[in-house]
Write a protein that holds these residues in place. Sequence first.
Motif, PDB file in Angstrom:
ATOM      1  N   ASP A   1       7.358  11.145   6.247  1.00  0.00           N
ATOM      2  CA  ASP A   1       6.860  11.735   7.488  1.00  0.00           C
ATOM      3  C   ASP A   1       7.964  11.732   8.556  1.00  0.00           C
ATOM      4  N   PRO A   2       8.216  12.867   9.214  1.00  0.00           N
ATOM      5  CA  PRO A   2       9.274  12.930  10.224  1.00  0.00           C
ATOM      6  C   PRO A   2       9.044  11.988  11.410  1.00  0.00           C
ATOM      7  N   THR A   3       7.800  11.778  11.791  1.00  0.00           N
ATOM      8  CA  THR A   3       7.521  10.862  12.897  1.00  0.00           C
ATOM      9  C   THR A   3       7.929   9.443  12.527  1.00  0.00           C
ATOM     10  N   ARG A   4       7.660   9.044  11.316  1.00  0.00           N
ATOM     11  CA  ARG A   4       8.036   7.696  10.890  1.00  0.00           C
ATOM     12  C   ARG A   4       9.554   7.548  10.807  1.00  0.00           C
ATOM     13  N   ARG A   5      10.242   8.613  10.414  1.00  0.00           N
ATOM     14  CA  ARG A   5      11.709   8.553  10.415  1.00  0.00           C
ATOM     15  C   ARG A   5      12.226   8.407  11.838  1.00  0.00           C
ATOM     16  N   GLN A   6      11.603   9.091  12.782  1.00  0.00           N
ATOM     17  CA  GLN A   6      11.984   8.945  14.195  1.00  0.00           C
ATOM     18  C   GLN A   6      11.704   7.527  14.687  1.00  0.00           C
ATOM     19  N   LEU A   7      10.597   6.957  14.273  1.00  0.00           N
ATOM     20  CA  LEU A   7      10.277   5.577  14.649  1.00  0.00           C
ATOM     21  C   LEU A   7      11.353   4.622  14.140  1.00  0.00           C
ATOM     22  N   LEU A   8      11.762   4.786  12.904  1.00  0.00           N
ATOM     23  CA  LEU A   8      12.810   3.929  12.355  1.00  0.00           C
ATOM     24  C   LEU A   8      14.095   4.051  13.155  1.00  0.00           C
TER      25      LEU A   8
ATOM     26  N   LYS B   1       0.831  -1.205   0.000  1.00  0.00           N
ATOM     27  CA  LYS B   1       0.000   0.000   0.000  1.00  0.00           C
ATOM     28  C   LYS B   1       0.872   1.264   0.000  1.00  0.00           C
ATOM     29  N   TYR B   2       2.005   1.183   0.679  1.00  0.00           N
ATOM     30  CA  TYR B   2       2.930   2.316   0.756  1.00  0.00           C
ATOM     31  C   TYR B   2       4.295   1.863   0.278  1.00  0.00           C
ATOM     32  N   ASP B   3       5.022   2.768  -0.405  1.00  0.00           N
ATOM     33  CA  ASP B   3       6.394   2.431  -0.751  1.00  0.00           C
ATOM     34  C   ASP B   3       7.334   3.103   0.244  1.00  0.00           C
ATOM     35  N   VAL B   4       8.603   2.800   0.115  1.00  0.00           N
ATOM     36  CA  VAL B   4       9.603   3.303   1.060  1.00  0.00           C
ATOM     37  C   VAL B   4       9.609   4.830   1.083  1.00  0.00           C
TER      38      VAL B   4
ATOM     39  N   LYS C   1      -0.733   3.651  13.887  1.00  0.00           N
ATOM     40  CA  LYS C   1      -0.998   3.958  12.477  1.00  0.00           C
ATOM     41  C   LYS C   1       0.305   4.213  11.720  1.00  0.00           C
ATOM     42  N   HIS C   2       1.227   4.923  12.349  1.00  0.00           N
ATOM     43  CA  HIS C   2       2.533   5.155  11.721  1.00  0.00           C
ATOM     44  C   HIS C   2       3.281   3.828  11.548  1.00  0.00           C
ATOM     45  N   LEU C   3       3.223   2.973  12.560  1.00  0.00           N
ATOM     46  CA  LEU C   3       3.876   1.669  12.465  1.00  0.00           C
ATOM     47  C   LEU C   3       3.262   0.822  11.357  1.00  0.00           C
ATOM     48  N   ARG C   4       1.963   0.947  11.161  1.00  0.00           N
ATOM     49  CA  ARG C   4       1.283   0.197  10.101  1.00  0.00           C
ATOM     50  C   ARG C   4       1.804   0.629   8.728  1.00  0.00           C
ATOM     51  N   VAL C   5       1.986   1.931   8.525  1.00  0.00           N
ATOM     52  CA  VAL C   5       2.527   2.433   7.252  1.00  0.00           C
ATOM     53  C   VAL C   5       3.935   1.874   7.037  1.00  0.00           C
ATOM     54  N   LEU C   6       4.750   1.912   8.081  1.00  0.00           N
ATOM     55  CA  LEU C   6       6.113   1.392   7.977  1.00  0.00           C
ATOM     56  C   LEU C   6       6.109  -0.107   7.685  1.00  0.00           C
ATOM     57  N   ALA C   7       5.195  -0.828   8.315  1.00  0.00           N
ATOM     58  CA  ALA C   7       5.096  -2.272   8.091  1.00  0.00           C
ATOM     59  C   ALA C   7       4.646  -2.571   6.665  1.00  0.00           C
ATOM     60  N   GLU C   8       3.689  -1.811   6.165  1.00  0.00           N
ATOM     61  CA  GLU C   8       3.197  -2.031   4.794  1.00  0.00           C
ATOM     62  C   GLU C   8       4.259  -1.709   3.750  1.00  0.00           C
ATOM     63  N   ALA C   9       5.187  -0.821   4.108  1.00  0.00           N
ATOM     64  CA  ALA C   9       6.303  -0.511   3.203  1.00  0.00           C
ATOM     65  C   ALA C   9       7.451  -1.500   3.393  1.00  0.00           C
ATOM     66  N   GLY C  10       7.324  -2.396   4.364  1.00  0.00           N
ATOM     67  CA  GLY C  10       8.353  -3.402   4.613  1.00  0.00           C
ATOM     68  C   GLY C  10       9.498  -2.923   5.471  1.00  0.00           C
ATOM     69  N   LEU C  11       9.375  -1.741   6.058  1.00  0.00           N
ATOM     70  CA  LEU C  11      10.465  -1.175   6.847  1.00  0.00           C
ATOM     71  C   LEU C  11      10.506  -1.656   8.297  1.00  0.00           C
TER      72      LEU C  11
ATOM     73  N   ARG D   1      17.560  -0.068   0.921  1.00  0.00           N
ATOM     74  CA  ARG D   1      18.538  -0.193  -0.168  1.00  0.00           C
ATOM     75  C   ARG D   1      17.992   0.406  -1.461  1.00  0.00           C
ATOM     76  N   GLU D   2      16.696   0.272  -1.665  1.00  0.00           N
ATOM     77  CA  GLU D   2      16.061   0.892  -2.839  1.00  0.00           C
ATOM     78  C   GLU D   2      16.278   2.405  -2.796  1.00  0.00           C
ATOM     79  N   LEU D   3      16.093   2.983  -1.634  1.00  0.00           N
ATOM     80  CA  LEU D   3      16.301   4.418  -1.448  1.00  0.00           C
ATOM     81  C   LEU D   3      17.766   4.779  -1.692  1.00  0.00           C
ATOM     82  N   LYS D   4      18.659   3.963  -1.170  1.00  0.00           N
ATOM     83  CA  LYS D   4      20.087   4.223  -1.341  1.00  0.00           C
ATOM     84  C   LYS D   4      20.475   4.202  -2.820  1.00  0.00           C
ATOM     85  N   ARG D   5      19.954   3.231  -3.560  1.00  0.00           N
ATOM     86  CA  ARG D   5      20.245   3.162  -5.007  1.00  0.00           C
ATOM     87  C   ARG D   5      19.717   4.398  -5.728  1.00  0.00           C
ATOM     88  N   TRP D   6      18.529   4.825  -5.379  1.00  0.00           N
ATOM     89  CA  TRP D   6      17.932   5.986  -6.011  1.00  0.00           C
ATOM     90  C   TRP D   6      18.764   7.230  -5.728  1.00  0.00           C
ATOM     91  N   LEU D   7      19.170   7.411  -4.472  1.00  0.00           N
ATOM     92  CA  LEU D   7      19.972   8.574  -4.112  1.00  0.00           C
ATOM     93  C   LEU D   7      21.357   8.523  -4.757  1.00  0.00           C
TER      94      LEU D   7
END
Length: 113
Positions: free
Chosen positions: A16-23, A7-10, A49-59, A79-85
């Motif tokens: 979202d800054p909160t999700r980055r803090q969660l990671l 449902k969500y990609d990486v 809810k934030h954890l659900r988004v992270l889980a759906e993105a596989g993070l 790693r997908e993000l790293k390759r893109w950057l």
Amino acid sequence: MTQPLPKYDVFQAIADPTRRQLLQLLTDQEMPVTVISGHFPMSRTAVSKHLRVLAEAGLVKERKVGRETRYRLDPEPLRELKRWLAYYERYWENKLSMLKHYVESDESDETTS
């Protein structure tokens, strides 16, 4: 049989800054949502809810321990993000080189004047 697309990609998940803090919080240890929510000024439901988004993105991965669900970071999708950057890094390096050349040439002009 093909797997459904997440449902969500990486990129959406880390936007979202909160999700980055969660990671970041889950980098070194697995935690239940009750402990995680203590680190944030929001309700447990909002954190879930934030954890659900992270889980759906596989993070993040979920693991049941009794009645409790524990969460841990799964860095593989990053790693997908790293390759893109990495692709765009060459543009940044080029711009930094140009800036360095400009600054150094401007400084040499001032010292010779």
